[in-house]
Design a protein around this motif. Structure first.
Motif, short mmCIF file in Angstrom:
data_model
loop_
_atom_site.label_atom_id
_atom_site.label_comp_id
_atom_site.label_asym_id
_atom_site.label_seq_id
_atom_site.Cartn_x
_atom_site.Cartn_y
_atom_site.Cartn_z
N GLY A 72 -4.35 4.20 3.36
CA GLY A 72 -5.77 3.78 3.36
C GLY A 72 -6.77 4.99 2.73
N SER A 73 -7.95 4.89 2.07
CA SER A 73 -8.61 5.69 1.49
C SER A 73 -9.20 6.60 2.49
CB SER A 73 -9.73 5.10 0.57
OG SER A 73 -10.49 4.47 1.42
N GLU A 74 -9.29 6.14 3.69
CA GLU A 74 -9.91 6.96 4.68
C GLU A 74 -8.97 7.81 5.73
OE1 GLU A 74 -13.39 6.69 4.47
OE2 GLU A 74 -12.64 5.85 2.93
N GLU A 75 -7.90 7.79 5.34
CA GLU A 75 -6.86 8.55 6.08
C GLU A 75 -6.24 9.84 5.17
OE1 GLU A 75 -3.25 6.36 7.32
OE2 GLU A 75 -3.44 5.21 5.59
N ASN A 76 -5.80 10.86 5.95
CA ASN A 76 -5.07 11.76 5.00
C ASN A 76 -3.73 11.98 5.51
OD1 ASN A 76 -4.95 13.95 3.25
ND2 ASN A 76 -5.56 15.36 4.77
N PHE A 77 -2.59 10.97 4.80
CA PHE A 77 -1.35 11.10 5.12
C PHE A 77 -0.58 11.80 3.95
CE2 PHE A 77 0.85 8.99 8.93
CZ PHE A 77 -0.36 9.59 9.86
N GLY A 78 -1.35 11.90 2.82
CA GLY A 78 -0.45 12.58 1.87
C GLY A 78 0.40 12.02 1.09
N GLY A 90 9.64 1.21 0.30
CA GLY A 90 8.25 1.61 0.27
C GLY A 90 7.71 2.01 1.61
N THR A 91 6.84 2.83 1.52
CA THR A 91 6.26 3.39 2.97
C THR A 91 4.61 3.15 2.78
OG1 THR A 91 5.64 5.50 2.08
CG2 THR A 91 7.62 5.61 2.93
N PHE A 92 4.08 2.79 4.02
CA PHE A 92 2.86 2.42 4.17
C PHE A 92 1.92 3.40 5.30
CE2 PHE A 92 4.57 -2.24 3.96
CZ PHE A 92 5.01 -1.91 2.76
N SER A 93 1.47 4.18 4.76
CA SER A 93 0.83 5.48 5.61
C SER A 93 2.09 6.11 6.30
CB SER A 93 -0.16 4.89 6.87
OG SER A 93 -1.18 4.37 6.27
N PRO A 127 -8.77 0.45 -0.16
CA PRO A 127 -10.07 1.05 -0.13
C PRO A 127 -10.74 0.81 1.28
CG PRO A 127 -9.88 -1.24 -1.18
CD PRO A 127 -8.55 -0.59 -1.21
N GLY A 128 -11.58 1.86 1.84
CA GLY A 128 -12.36 1.67 2.95
C GLY A 128 -11.63 1.52 4.18
N THR A 129 -10.23 1.79 4.36
CA THR A 129 -9.53 1.77 5.54
C THR A 129 -8.74 2.70 5.87
OG1 THR A 129 -7.33 0.66 4.25
CG2 THR A 129 -9.13 -0.82 5.07
N ALA A 130 -8.27 3.03 7.36
CA ALA A 130 -7.85 4.25 7.74
C ALA A 130 -6.45 3.79 8.10
CB ALA A 130 -8.66 4.80 8.90
N HIS A 131 -5.86 4.45 9.32
CA HIS A 131 -4.58 4.28 9.78
C HIS A 131 -4.65 3.05 10.69
CE1 HIS A 131 -0.63 6.07 10.03
NE2 HIS A 131 -0.58 5.76 11.35
N TRP A 150 -3.97 -1.61 10.88
CA TRP A 150 -3.09 -2.90 10.41
C TRP A 150 -3.79 -3.54 9.05
CZ3 TRP A 150 1.59 -4.29 11.08
CH2 TRP A 150 2.13 -3.98 12.25
N LEU A 151 -5.14 -3.43 8.67
CA LEU A 151 -5.42 -3.86 7.32
C LEU A 151 -4.91 -2.91 6.24
CD1 LEU A 151 -7.34 -5.65 5.63
CD2 LEU A 151 -9.29 -4.38 6.07
N THR A 152 -4.91 -1.69 6.43
CA THR A 152 -4.25 -0.96 5.33
C THR A 152 -2.65 -1.44 5.09
OG1 THR A 152 -5.45 1.27 6.07
CG2 THR A 152 -3.41 1.50 4.58
N TRP A 153 -1.99 -1.63 6.20
CA TRP A 153 -0.50 -2.01 6.15
C TRP A 153 -0.34 -3.22 5.46
CZ3 TRP A 153 -0.86 0.07 11.53
CH2 TRP A 153 -1.10 1.65 11.50
N ARG A 154 -1.33 -4.29 6.01
CA ARG A 154 -1.27 -5.60 5.50
C ARG A 154 -1.24 -5.70 3.83
NH1 ARG A 154 -5.37 -6.90 9.15
NH2 ARG A 154 -4.37 -7.43 11.34
N ARG A 155 -2.44 -4.73 3.34
CA ARG A 155 -2.54 -4.60 2.01
C ARG A 155 -1.53 -4.04 1.35
NH1 ARG A 155 -8.92 -2.70 2.09
NH2 ARG A 155 -9.93 -4.52 2.34
N CYS A 156 -0.77 -3.19 1.77
CA CYS A 156 0.37 -2.44 1.39
C CYS A 156 1.18 -3.27 1.17
CB CYS A 156 0.62 -1.06 2.27
SG CYS A 156 -0.28 0.33 2.25
N LEU A 157 1.90 -4.17 2.15
CA LEU A 157 2.66 -5.32 1.90
C LEU A 157 2.49 -6.11 1.11
CD1 LEU A 157 5.23 -6.29 3.38
CD2 LEU A 157 3.89 -7.84 4.74
#
Length: 203
Positions: A153-159, A113-116, A180-184, A186-193
């Motif tokens: 995250g929905s607010e980043e553009n990492f493709g 898995g990749t998170f951002s 939803p509503g996060t960028a690059h 830790w909240l994004t990465w916690r949710r991804c995990l």
């Protein structure tokens, strides 16, 4: 694995990995597992070392993981020592490292898995040529890799969304998650995990 400019403390101190794991296992969503976090040799900003290329940044970690860390873990702890029971994941540059290692060592990893994830491809890239041709035979890949996850995250553009669509278009089973509503962050990465772990080590 952690990202650029961070070290092995990241997932423990900022990612709250242990809490996420304990809660998921206690809720019956995830199976018990050992999580290994190591310094990925990318704990500084790219460009800090003169002459270092993007391709070489953090790449010195790969042989350490394969030749030292995995054998040490399997010798020291009560684990199942085969590809069916081995996963790799990482955030940002750790996601880049995950794909570099896992996709070129499919004899050693069955879940990833990749998170951002810092996965960079030029427009028009032939995905069947990436990572030593890992995606060239979709049927073979889908039998080998039981779960391929990419989130951001929905607010980043990492493709990650475009990468997963390109994989799906050539028949590769890959899952996309959007925080939803996060960028690059830790909240994004916690949710991804939290989204990733219920799907691994299950068939």
């Amino acid at each position: 694995q952690h990202g650029m400019g961070e070290d092995e403390r990241g997932w423990h101190e900022q990612g709250h990995m242990a809490n996420i794991m304990d809660n998921s296992i206690a809720a019956g969503k995830s199976v018990p597992m050992i999580v290994v976090m190591d310094y990925g040799n990318c704990g500084y900003g790219f460009g800090a070392k003169k002459g270092e290329t993007m391709q070489n940044f953090g790449a010195s970690f790969y042989p350490i993981l394969l030749n030292e860390i995995i054998p040490y873990i399997e010798k020291t702890f009560r684990v199942k020592a085969d590809r069916e029971n081995r996963a790799m994941a990482g955030l940002s540059w750790g996601g880049h490292q995950t794909f570099d290692v896992a996709l070129t060592n499919l004899d050693k990893f069955a879940w990833m898995g990749t998170f951002s994830g810092a996965i960079f491809n030029m427009p028009g890239t032939d995905f069947k040529t990436l990572y030593d041709g890992a995606f060239a035979d979709a049927d073979k890949f889908n039998k080998q890799v039981h779960y391929l996850f990419m989130g951001m995250g929905s607010e980043e553009n990492f493709g990650a969304d475009r990468f997963v669509k390109s994989l799906n278009d050539i028949g590769i089973n890959a899952t996309y998650y959007e925080s939803p509503g996060t960028a690059h962050e830790w909240l994004t990465w916690r949710r991804c995990l939290n989204e990733f772990i219920p799907h691994i080590f299950k068939k």
